[in-house]
Design a protein around this motif. Sequence first.
Motif: not given
Length: 422
Positions: A6-23
């Motif tokens: 996939p490519r960016l769906l908008s100029s400012s994509p909405n992203i969820c990162i599950v896991g707030g450790g080092a990675i």
Amino acid sequence: MRRSTPRLLSSSPNICIVGGGAIGLSSALHLLQSSPSPSITLVERDSTYRVNSAVLSAGGVRSQFSLKENVECSLYGLEVFKKNGLNDLLKKANPSASPVDLQFMNGGYLFLSSTPSGSSCLTKNLKLQKSLGAANTELLHGEEVGREFPYLNTEDLRMGCYSKDDGWFDPYSFLMGVREGIKPRIREGKKLTEIETENNKITRMKIDGEWQAFDFVVNATGANANSVIDKIPNIRRLPVEARKRTIFHFKCKDVPHPDPTSHIPPLTVDPSGVWYRSTSALTSESSGDFICGCTPTEDDEQDAERHTDDIDPDYSLWEEVIWPKLYERCEAFGGAKVLNQWAGWYEYNVKDQNGIVGFHPDCSNLILANGFSGHGLQQSPAVGRAVSELVEDGKFRTIDLDRFKFERFEEEGGLIFEEGIV
């Protein structure tokens, strides 16, 4: 046919990162370097990091690996951890972020070999490492190991490989420093309960009781990698399990003579798989505190996928495995006394013990960053940058991690094995 990404769906994509450790934090930090910046939600159930795998680790970072990708990832990690790379990234993400002192200790890494095959492996790996930029690494033959490190018993040793640029740092300072630095620019969540999909794509997720839509989802959940996968219908699970690792903190009255060039004994990996390192810079007035552990045999490994947060250390390892090997390698450790011990979880890739990075073939907007088998902390800067590249361009730009894709598990000859597992 190569699967499209996939490519960016908008100029400012909405992203969820599950896991707030080092990675997860590194992914957010590198994504915030983008222009325009994405909207990021970071989901982490334990904001104290009390049972975080990175915090419970030895905090090491080294260039001594056998795979090109792993060497390159850790060399970038050294730029971030050892130099001022982390604070440069934080300032770009948030100009008002406070500087972070990672307390990097430039003690180096020393791998020891007592067999022809082990020595051949060190020699081959060093050639690769130097070709990729690990210039300050050298082979030590037989008696050279004893001259460089006179406190070691070298009777059985054939070779050592010493990387002077490597070392260790405080993982808690890294996690809290990055989290506080980027906090003004992200949303935070604690609990992911449901995921909805359509046409093999995540459409929305229920976080803290509220449904939210996202363009991309990053799975950075460490030893709990399949906790996200199991919420998505008709998707293949990851070959990642939780494996226990125990670390012992001990005091040694007769401190081994330090390396005179650095005043810190290197993190030393014995041919038996037992390792140890100092907890501080050593001087003649040093308290002589060390931490140590060992790499278990495959027969001793325990599948602990359904684990709880609190786990008991394997106390028997000290008396039965580690202490005898420490004393055999260095007589000064004969009087070692254990002060404390703790256990943490490895996110263990049971297939080939290397990271899984890339889009999941069954879910077009799910990015995987899992399975690093004990190398996640030191590789987190490179993996976080790779995640940002996948969001921005749908491909890797700096370090080519294409061999780390999920699809390798189902391709003939696709597995890639790392010889430098600790």
